[in-house]
Write an enzyme that holds these catalytic residues in place. Sequence first.
Site, PDB file in Angstrom:
ATOM      1  N   GLY A 256       0.784  -1.205   0.109  1.00 28.35           N
ATOM      2  CA  GLY A 256       0.064  -0.007  -0.175  1.00 28.35           C
ATOM      3  C   GLY A 256       0.820   1.230   0.127  1.00 28.35           C
ATOM      4  CE  LYS A 257       6.119   0.201   2.821  1.00 25.28           C
ATOM      5  NZ  LYS A 257       7.309  -1.059   2.945  1.00 25.28           N
ATOM      6  CB  ILE A 258       3.743   2.390  -5.220  1.00 23.31           C
ATOM      7  CG1 ILE A 258       4.785   2.926  -4.643  1.00 23.31           C
ATOM      8  CG2 ILE A 258       3.441   2.947  -6.413  1.00 23.31           C
ATOM      9  CD1 ILE A 258       5.994   2.525  -5.430  1.00 23.31           C
TER      10      ILE A 258
END
Lengths: 287, 287, 287, 287
Positions: A256-258
Amino acid sequence: MEAVKVLGSGRFGKAAKILAEMFQDKSYMNFISIAGPLVPGGLRVIIRDLVNAGHISGIVTTGSNVTHDMLEALGHRHVVGSESADDSILRKRGLSRIYDLYVTQKSIEILEKRTYRILDSIPESQRRDIASYELLWEFGKRIHDSNSLVRTAQLRGTPIFCPGIFDSMLGLNLWTYSRLHPLVVNPLKDFSKLVDMTYERKKVGVLILGGGMPKHQVLIANTYRGGVDAAIQITLDRADGGGFSGAPLEEAISWGKIKSPKKLVTVVGDATIIFPFLTVAALERMK
Amino acid sequence: MEAVKVLGSGRFGKAAKILAEMFQDKSYMNFISIAGPLVPGGLRVIIRDLVNAGHISGIVTTGSNVTHDMLEALGHRHVVGSESADDSILRKRGLSRIYDLYVTQKSIEILEKRTYRILDSIPESQRRDIASYELLWEFGKRIHDSNSLVRTAQLRGTPIFCPGIFDSMLGLNLWTYSRLHPLVVNPLKDFSKLVDMTYERKKVGVLILGGGMPKHQVLIANTYRGGVDAAIQITLDRADGGGFSGAPLEEAISWGKIKSPKKLVTVVGDATIIFPFLTVAALERMK
Amino acid sequence: MEAVKVLGSGRFGKAAKILAEMFQDKSYMNFISIAGPLVPGGLRVIIRDLVNAGHISGIVTTGSNVTHDMLEALGHRHVVGSESADDSILRKRGLSRIYDLYVTQKSIEILEKRTYRILDSIPESQRRDIASYELLWEFGKRIHDSNSLVRTAQLRGTPIFCPGIFDSMLGLNLWTYSRLHPLVVNPLKDFSKLVDMTYERKKVGVLILGGGMPKHQVLIANTYRGGVDAAIQITLDRADGGGFSGAPLEEAISWGKIKSPKKLVTVVGDATIIFPFLTVAALERMK
Amino acid sequence: MEAVKVLGSGRFGKAAKILAEMFQDKSYMNFISIAGPLVPGGLRVIIRDLVNAGHISGIVTTGSNVTHDMLEALGHRHVVGSESADDSILRKRGLSRIYDLYVTQKSIEILEKRTYRILDSIPESQRRDIASYELLWEFGKRIHDSNSLVRTAQLRGTPIFCPGIFDSMLGLNLWTYSRLHPLVVNPLKDFSKLVDMTYERKKVGVLILGGGMPKHQVLIANTYRGGVDAAIQITLDRADGGGFSGAPLEEAISWGKIKSPKKLVTVVGDATIIFPFLTVAALERMK
């Protein structure tokens, strides 16, 4: 010449396209993360220009790059050396080596004195729980070098996040100072600022030069908004060991970082060589 | 078979010899620094055994390895996956990827709850200025898994230094907790402990697995005693970029981090493959 | 200890399993390809033992490894040196460097004389169109060193394919000889032999140490039978540049060089360190 | 901006300076060695231009780059793909993968037919003992694509040495042809030409893109004249394994392949990205 869309040249071209969009689309708030000797490697002035042009709204860096920015601001020039020097002899001569450049012990001593003076001038109440970006703004106010990233960032109100600031030559000065005076640099405060800055932004882009904690901090802070919208990384680290520094950006999607695989690209190489050309290529595309 | 003294095999042999001496010569106090996914890569139990055997007196690690140690202590098993999976699909299925292993989102949620409970049970006065090694001792007291590094280190009174603890999944929990409750994790306190432990020791040895801040912290803390006496590093990072992670140990001599070029060696490779064999080779030599 | 199935340690474990099957299942005909200084790095005796045990039926190698095998057979011992020596001084002292080992100019001169003598003793008709494996059998007949790969392979009737034999110190001798005497070393004849050996075999396995032409020759020759059945590669080369040496084995499936993704694995690392342990691990599994 | 003289950017700057001198000083005869997918990676047209401008007098290449030059000359366009495709599916669809580009099986079949036609048209007497550079001149005469390296080199009388030509898709066609018709490609003849070209030249410069046999052939041929005068290499291969591809150019001094450490430099990176910028930088310096 027709653009090559594959292999390294293809990745470079894709990076230039994404970077141009990050710079041009004003709904983007852009961050740059820097790890490795990029300031002594010549990127200091380019990043300063991007901050001044409003293309970069936040910097996340290792303590080492801040240390070198300040050394240069104090008038120190790196010595051009050799990567195959005898390090025991360098040590005796008061030189410390980073690949093929030398830092003089003397300049490190001057930095120590200057750091103490600056810390003395910061009110004690502020020093008792200070974020690295706040501390660096205080430093920026007291530095008079228009090439300095720390100075430029302060003038522009751009935060420089240095969550591992204690882990550097500058950090040693903070530590010795803290043995005698109140000083707590609190990385959790940096993280709050980073999350606050990005949380409600329409779009966030990140430019990742090298890996390490700077790469991780900027990406993980964006998980609270569902990930960044665009990401470019330039690195020589490899993916196979599983370490985060060399990890492909695709992996960050699963955390869920990008947000999506559409606007991300890894360019394999040395950022001191590639980043200047990439910046020029992106600016050219914007004309 | 006669020992090969050159190339990779020669470096491995030299590392085994130095490591055997570090383990055998009781005037050595030894540290291990770990960066990259070494706990999920299987080194957890080996390092625990070395701590139990008294061969390792201090651990310096990334927050990620502590996170994984605690996930495993809570009963989580990593999922064997693939490095070429579609990360968007993994994300939807609640799986986060590290190369070819998956961590379940569910286990991360369980860790969060458990972390909050442990933090609640630590007296507020202690939480207001706590070193990472102190925090991890508190965690160790409350973990009941004999394979756990955090647990074992606490039982043995071995500090686990995690100066970048905030930069991890566990660190996110510390951060969210700190928004509602008093909590300041102070890396400068960790550094004081590291300097105090090493300052007057007759000999200090370091075993460096991966680079990053763990490598730098353990070496820079030893500058106050004139550098470490023996150092081994296993890494896939390369030297040419000039970054500290891939820097040859010789370079550290010029910074006063290592005493002399006699007892240092870099083995190029993946620590999850090489370290187990190196440990066995060192222990064999001690017989 | 439970086997780790992920990351580097997982790949090593998978390689040991595949290698054990390649050795144990008698329907396999196995080849080893070697590139890089593996003979001087200590693998000479291990590969010889595998040939003697019947586990390896063909070797594909660079000219350099044959050169070093013959230098050692002639009594030459490599000099243990340093990778940071001054090469101009080494040159003056008659030493040539391969990373941290030195080869004496004198031993190269002795090899030249010996090579000429052997070539003289091969009938001219045979020399006019000779495959490298045939030439090396002739050499093997005239070498008296039981550690020698060239000797062992000849005694066992195992071909050593060296399609780039001309591109080595030994190759220079072939070239100078060919200026005065009839000599044509024909790589297409090697290829015919390689295809003939594998074409009708039930199963073919390959063990790839390093990349280069040896890796490519052994794989491309197997396209005529639909690809190899099992493949292991140990390499430090990376995939991102797109070069064949670092290419993942999966890529070879699309070329028909490997049959399926089930029995293939890449172990990232230095073969001089990893291959001995891998061999032991495979042989252990066979007990 | 003042030039940075250290780290990656410093090496790039030094390379540009040396390259400008190699191009400008007419006493230089320059060679380029290419390994890895540089033609499909977009360097084809740049190298052609350098040949046309008289800056390059000889090319030493892998068979693969010649194959791709000819595929493009026959009208084939590479398919832009993905590095994480399922290779078994690609295989079924008639696509072969090089990292993220696909070659169609169909184009390889067309190349085969064309190759046979060209070979038929070469007099049998010539085919019985032909150097790769002579063979490629014959090909060049029969190719009608002004972008083609093979065509351009023939028009300019520039030899393309391809000592491992048999080890490529094109090489398979040579091999199948040789099963039915007289054809012996003799690498020793290439080597003679290479030595003859360089032996009495005042100065020789080499530009090494990637490693492998092309790098070694061009350097070893120059030992007969005491080594080359200037050398630049761009590579992602690393030195630590001891293999020749990643070996630093300094090492070549000890073998007499390079004259002195003054005019040599290694730029770490992907040649498809770096070489175009390096060429422009060198040409700029010449103005």
